[in-house]
Design an enzyme around this catalytic site. Structure first.
Site, PDB file in Angstrom:
ATOM      1  N   PRO A   1       0.819  -1.324  -0.051  1.00  0.00           N
ATOM      2  CA  PRO A   1       0.029  -0.014  -0.021  1.00  0.00           C
ATOM      3  C   PRO A   1       0.834   1.309   0.037  1.00  0.00           C
ATOM      4  O   PRO A   1       0.467   2.198  -0.678  1.00  0.00           O
ATOM      5  CB  PRO A   1      -0.878   0.009   1.308  1.00  0.00           C
ATOM      6  CG  PRO A   1      -1.061  -1.629   1.512  1.00  0.00           C
ATOM      7  CD  PRO A   1       0.273  -2.147   0.945  1.00  0.00           C
ATOM      8  N   GLY A   2       2.016   1.295   0.648  1.00  0.00           N
ATOM      9  CA  GLY A   2       2.897   2.435   0.811  1.00  0.00           C
ATOM     10  C   GLY A   2       3.948   2.346  -0.095  1.00  0.00           C
ATOM     11  O   GLY A   2       4.772   3.457  -0.065  1.00  0.00           O
TER      12      GLY A   2
ATOM     13  N   HIS B   1     -15.359   2.653 -35.063  1.00  0.00           N
ATOM     14  CA  HIS B   1     -16.483   1.926 -34.988  1.00  0.00           C
ATOM     15  C   HIS B   1     -17.577   2.946 -34.599  1.00  0.00           C
ATOM     16  O   HIS B   1     -18.535   2.475 -34.303  1.00  0.00           O
ATOM     17  CB  HIS B   1     -16.251   0.998 -33.716  1.00  0.00           C
ATOM     18  CG  HIS B   1     -15.609  -0.434 -34.079  1.00  0.00           C
ATOM     19  ND1 HIS B   1     -14.366  -0.553 -34.599  1.00  0.00           N
ATOM     20  CD2 HIS B   1     -16.340  -1.769 -34.546  1.00  0.00           C
ATOM     21  CE1 HIS B   1     -14.085  -1.840 -34.818  1.00  0.00           C
ATOM     22  NE2 HIS B   1     -15.285  -2.491 -34.802  1.00  0.00           N
ATOM     23  N   GLY B   2     -17.235   4.162 -34.225  1.00  0.00           N
ATOM     24  CA  GLY B   2     -18.614   5.090 -33.949  1.00  0.00           C
ATOM     25  C   GLY B   2     -19.089   4.623 -32.730  1.00  0.00           C
ATOM     26  O   GLY B   2     -18.425   3.940 -31.871  1.00  0.00           O
TER      27      GLY B   2
ATOM     28  N   GLU C   1       4.004  -3.485 -13.911  1.00  0.00           N
ATOM     29  CA  GLU C   1       5.382  -3.880 -14.241  1.00  0.00           C
ATOM     30  C   GLU C   1       6.513  -2.706 -14.273  1.00  0.00           C
ATOM     31  O   GLU C   1       7.480  -2.806 -15.203  1.00  0.00           O
ATOM     32  CB  GLU C   1       5.275  -4.633 -15.512  1.00  0.00           C
ATOM     33  CG  GLU C   1       4.190  -5.692 -15.615  1.00  0.00           C
ATOM     34  CD  GLU C   1       4.660  -7.126 -15.367  1.00  0.00           C
ATOM     35  OE1 GLU C   1       5.891  -7.418 -15.578  1.00  0.00           O
ATOM     36  OE2 GLU C   1       3.772  -7.813 -14.719  1.00  0.00           O
TER      37      GLU C   1
ATOM     38  N   GLU D   1       6.479   6.012 -16.504  1.00  0.00           N
ATOM     39  CA  GLU D   1       7.333   7.107 -16.072  1.00  0.00           C
ATOM     40  C   GLU D   1       8.695   6.518 -15.437  1.00  0.00           C
ATOM     41  O   GLU D   1       9.687   6.964 -15.792  1.00  0.00           O
ATOM     42  CB  GLU D   1       6.920   7.803 -14.659  1.00  0.00           C
ATOM     43  CG  GLU D   1       5.573   8.947 -15.227  1.00  0.00           C
ATOM     44  CD  GLU D   1       4.456   8.201 -15.731  1.00  0.00           C
ATOM     45  OE1 GLU D   1       3.940   6.978 -15.126  1.00  0.00           O
ATOM     46  OE2 GLU D   1       3.454   8.646 -16.407  1.00  0.00           O
TER      47      GLU D   1
HETATM   48  C1  LIG Z   1      -4.620  -4.029 -11.961  1.00  0.00           C
HETATM   49  C2  LIG Z   1      -3.384  -4.146 -11.361  1.00  0.00           C
HETATM   50  C3  LIG Z   1      -2.527  -5.176 -11.233  1.00  0.00           C
HETATM   51  C4  LIG Z   1      -1.549  -5.311 -10.374  1.00  0.00           C
HETATM   52  N1  LIG Z   1      -0.733  -6.576 -10.089  1.00  0.00           N
HETATM   53  C5  LIG Z   1       0.336  -6.475  -9.404  1.00  0.00           C
HETATM   54  C6  LIG Z   1       0.882  -7.736  -8.956  1.00  0.00           C
HETATM   55  O1  LIG Z   1       0.326  -8.772  -9.273  1.00  0.00           O
HETATM   56  N2  LIG Z   1       2.047  -7.768  -8.296  1.00  0.00           N
HETATM   57  C7  LIG Z   1       2.525  -6.580  -7.693  1.00  0.00           C
HETATM   58  O2  LIG Z   1       3.702  -6.669  -6.933  1.00  0.00           O
HETATM   59  N3  LIG Z   1       2.223  -5.409  -8.186  1.00  0.00           N
HETATM   60  C8  LIG Z   1       1.007  -5.368  -9.019  1.00  0.00           C
HETATM   61  N4  LIG Z   1       0.464  -4.121  -9.311  1.00  0.00           N
HETATM   62  C9  LIG Z   1       0.885  -2.894  -8.664  1.00  0.00           C
HETATM   63  C10 LIG Z   1       1.692  -1.990  -9.622  1.00  0.00           C
HETATM   64  O3  LIG Z   1       2.800  -2.687 -10.013  1.00  0.00           O
HETATM   65  C11 LIG Z   1       1.834  -0.701  -9.030  1.00  0.00           C
HETATM   66  O4  LIG Z   1       0.406  -0.085  -9.175  1.00  0.00           O
HETATM   67  C12 LIG Z   1       2.927   0.168 -10.158  1.00  0.00           C
HETATM   68  O5  LIG Z   1       4.232  -0.364  -9.747  1.00  0.00           O
HETATM   69  C13 LIG Z   1       2.844   1.612  -9.548  1.00  0.00           C
HETATM   70  O6  LIG Z   1       2.917   1.851  -8.188  1.00  0.00           O
HETATM   71  P1  LIG Z   1       1.720   2.722  -7.221  1.00  0.00           P
HETATM   72  O7  LIG Z   1       0.436   2.121  -7.693  1.00  0.00           O
HETATM   73  O8  LIG Z   1       1.909   2.430  -5.843  1.00  0.00           O
HETATM   74  O9  LIG Z   1       1.977   4.204  -7.896  1.00  0.00           O
HETATM   75  P2  LIG Z   1       3.069   5.108  -7.310  1.00  0.00           P
HETATM   76  O10 LIG Z   1       4.524   4.732  -7.377  1.00  0.00           O
HETATM   77  O11 LIG Z   1       2.421   5.904  -6.084  1.00  0.00           O
HETATM   78  O12 LIG Z   1       3.129   6.192  -8.514  1.00  0.00           O
HETATM   79  C14 LIG Z   1       2.063   7.270  -8.727  1.00  0.00           C
HETATM   80  C15 LIG Z   1       2.620   8.297  -9.754  1.00  0.00           C
HETATM   81  O13 LIG Z   1       3.950   8.764  -9.547  1.00  0.00           O
HETATM   82  C16 LIG Z   1       4.535   8.436 -10.726  1.00  0.00           C
HETATM   83  N5  LIG Z   1       6.086   8.398 -10.090  1.00  0.00           N
HETATM   84  C17 LIG Z   1       6.436   7.543  -8.884  1.00  0.00           C
HETATM   85  N6  LIG Z   1       7.851   7.692  -8.654  1.00  0.00           N
HETATM   86  C18 LIG Z   1       8.423   8.477  -9.764  1.00  0.00           C
HETATM   87  C19 LIG Z   1       9.507   9.140 -10.208  1.00  0.00           C
HETATM   88  N7  LIG Z   1      10.500   8.675  -9.559  1.00  0.00           N
HETATM   89  N8  LIG Z   1       9.526   9.774 -11.282  1.00  0.00           N
HETATM   90  C20 LIG Z   1       8.683  10.082 -11.872  1.00  0.00           C
HETATM   91  N9  LIG Z   1       7.312   9.677 -11.625  1.00  0.00           N
HETATM   92  C21 LIG Z   1       7.078   8.893 -10.556  1.00  0.00           C
HETATM   93  C22 LIG Z   1       4.341   7.166 -11.156  1.00  0.00           C
HETATM   94  O14 LIG Z   1       4.620   6.855 -12.505  1.00  0.00           O
HETATM   95  C23 LIG Z   1       2.611   7.346 -10.985  1.00  0.00           C
HETATM   96  O15 LIG Z   1       2.333   8.118 -12.319  1.00  0.00           O
HETATM   97  C24 LIG Z   1      -0.741  -4.146  -9.887  1.00  0.00           C
HETATM   98  C25 LIG Z   1      -1.736  -2.871 -10.340  1.00  0.00           C
HETATM   99  C26 LIG Z   1      -2.620  -2.812 -10.937  1.00  0.00           C
HETATM  100  C27 LIG Z   1      -3.381  -1.530 -11.103  1.00  0.00           C
END
Ligand SMILES: Cc1cc2nc3c(=O)[nH]c(=O)nc-3n(C[C@H](O)[C@H](O)[C@H](O)COP(=O)(O)OP(=O)(O)OC[C@H]3O[C@@H](n4cnc5c(N)ncnc54)[C@H](O)[C@@H]3O)c2cc1C
Length: 380
Positions: free
Chosen positions: A127-128, A337-338, A362, A366
């Protein structure tokens, strides 16, 4: 330099495409509505050798190259990106087990992983901490009985669905060097799951938080060495990024094929819409972008296969380029496809929704730019 696929590679693509069209495509919408993929599908996929596409042959895997694997994901994604991407995560975990797991760990898990009686999830995000994955806090304390895990993983694809979890945990100091990888089996005491996440796309894949409350894991379930887990997790991601890009590519190809057919049938102002030159040019632009994306992806896969020193940079570039091209293309296809493109029956709006997340996970796009620019500055 040879850009042609070998006969074997074409056969792999055709087999995956045929399987997808027969066994996945007809059900993709129903699975999306149900919010789950039937577990029975996976052993069928495992029987094709797709449970360990690039697990070595010595370990019983298909021993394919990364390039071969991208063909499988491209082909399956033409049927459903959500199912194809889920398989990609399993394969990423299987490869981690093959590359870094002890003989004992492989003997215990690999046969069922390859047959896909055991489906694996990858647990890195919390989460964090997402992009800053090395800041993960889930702790694994070593005791006489094994590791005791406490913490929460977020956004886990297959959370509460998979049979085992490949979990990155903190066993030591802050930062990447204090991270290890352990396998936690479903049913372990102290393992529980959050509610089902309500998502824009990938809706057939269950996504949940994975929680550990004094969850005891045998010390034998450590993958490789303590303190090396972050390196293992990142190694898995290079290939994972190619696969996700391939999923975008396959879905975009599918959308473009459907759009070509539709434009010949749909009439406006007394003629088929494919007779408007403005729209023909859009078709051409999509084809150019799609072919460029495919070539770039295959080059990145080749770099990873040949151990090129700039493979990580190329995987990041390809992931960024191909996933964004794929999203643009499916969105354009919806437009062509409108109003019908907006209806679920036409099969395009699901692709728009499914592909959006490929720009986020993955490693966000960014973070892909960060990897590329960091390497450029280092090489300067
Ligand atoms: C449907 C779904 C399935 C997923 N499945 C998995 C899984 O199976 N296992 C797993 O481990 N994770 C999984 N994830 C997690 C996913 O890998 C993360 O959501 C992703 O890595 C981004 O992390 P965050 O959501 O905490 O965003 P944050 O890291 O909080 O980023 C928020 C924004 O800030 C930008 N940002 C952050 N740091 C920087 C930087 N240094 N420079 C520029 N921009 C930056 C990011 O690009 C983003 O736009 C999943 C996510 C989704 C939505």
């Amino acid at each position: 330099m040879d850009f042609a696929l070998s006969e074997e590679q074409s056969a792999i693509f055709d087999m995956a495409k045929a399987f997808g069209q027969e066994h996945i495509a007809p059900h993709a919408r129903a699975w999306e509505a149900a919010g789950t993929i039937p577990k029975e599908l996976w052993p069928e996929i495992g029987a094709l050798g797709f449970g360990g596409l690039y697990v070595s042959e010595e370990s019983g895997g298909a021993g394919l190259s990364r390039l071969d694997a991208t063909l499988v994901f491209e082909a399956l994604s033409m049927a459903c990106p959500s199912v194809a991407a889920f398989l990609s995560i399993h394969n990423m975990c299987a490869r981690m087990l093959d590359s870094f797991g002890s003989d004992d760990l492989k003997a215990r898990y690999m046969p069922q992983v390859l047959s896909m009686e055991t489906v694996l999830s990858y647990c890195l995000t919390e989460p964090g901490s997402g992009s800053d994955a090395a800041a993960l806090k889930t702790r694994a304390a070593r005791t006489n009985e094994g590791y005791v895990l406490n913490g929460t993983k977020a956004f886990i694809s297959g959370g509460g669905y998979s049979d085992a979890y490949v979990v990155m945990v903190r066993t030591g100091e802050d930062g990447p060097k204090g991270v290890s990888t352990v396998i936690v089996e479903d049913g372990a005491k102290g393992l529980s799951f959050g509610g089902l996440e309500d998502k824009m796309g990938w809706r057939s894949q269950p996504t949940r938080q994975v929680q550990f409350d004094d969850c005891l894991v045998s010390a034998d379930n450590l993958v490789g060495e303590e303190g090396r887990g972050f390196t293992y997790a990142m190694k898995g991601l290079d290939g994972g990024r190619l696969n996700i890009a391939a999923c975008s590519l396959g879905a975009a190809q599918q959308a473009l094929d459907m759009t070509l057919a539709y434009m010949g049938e749909r009439k406006a102002f007394g003629k088929p819409i494919d007779q408007f030159q403005a729209l023909q040019f859009r078709l051409a632009d999509m084809e150019i972008e799609l072919q460029a994306a495919r070539t770039f992806l295959q080059q990145a896969a080749w770099k990873l296969d040949t151990g090129a020193p700039d493979a990580t940079k190329f995987c990041a570039m390809a992931k960024k380029f191909v996933t964004e091209a794929g999203s643009r293309i499916v969105n354009q296809c919806l437009q062509l496809h409108g109003g019908y493109g907006y209806l679920a029956d036409y099969g395009i709006e699901k692709l728009v929704r499914d592909l959006r997340v490929h720009e986020i996970l993955e490693g966000t796009n960014e973070i892909m730019r960060l990897i590329v620019s960091r390497q450029m500055l280092a090489d300067r």
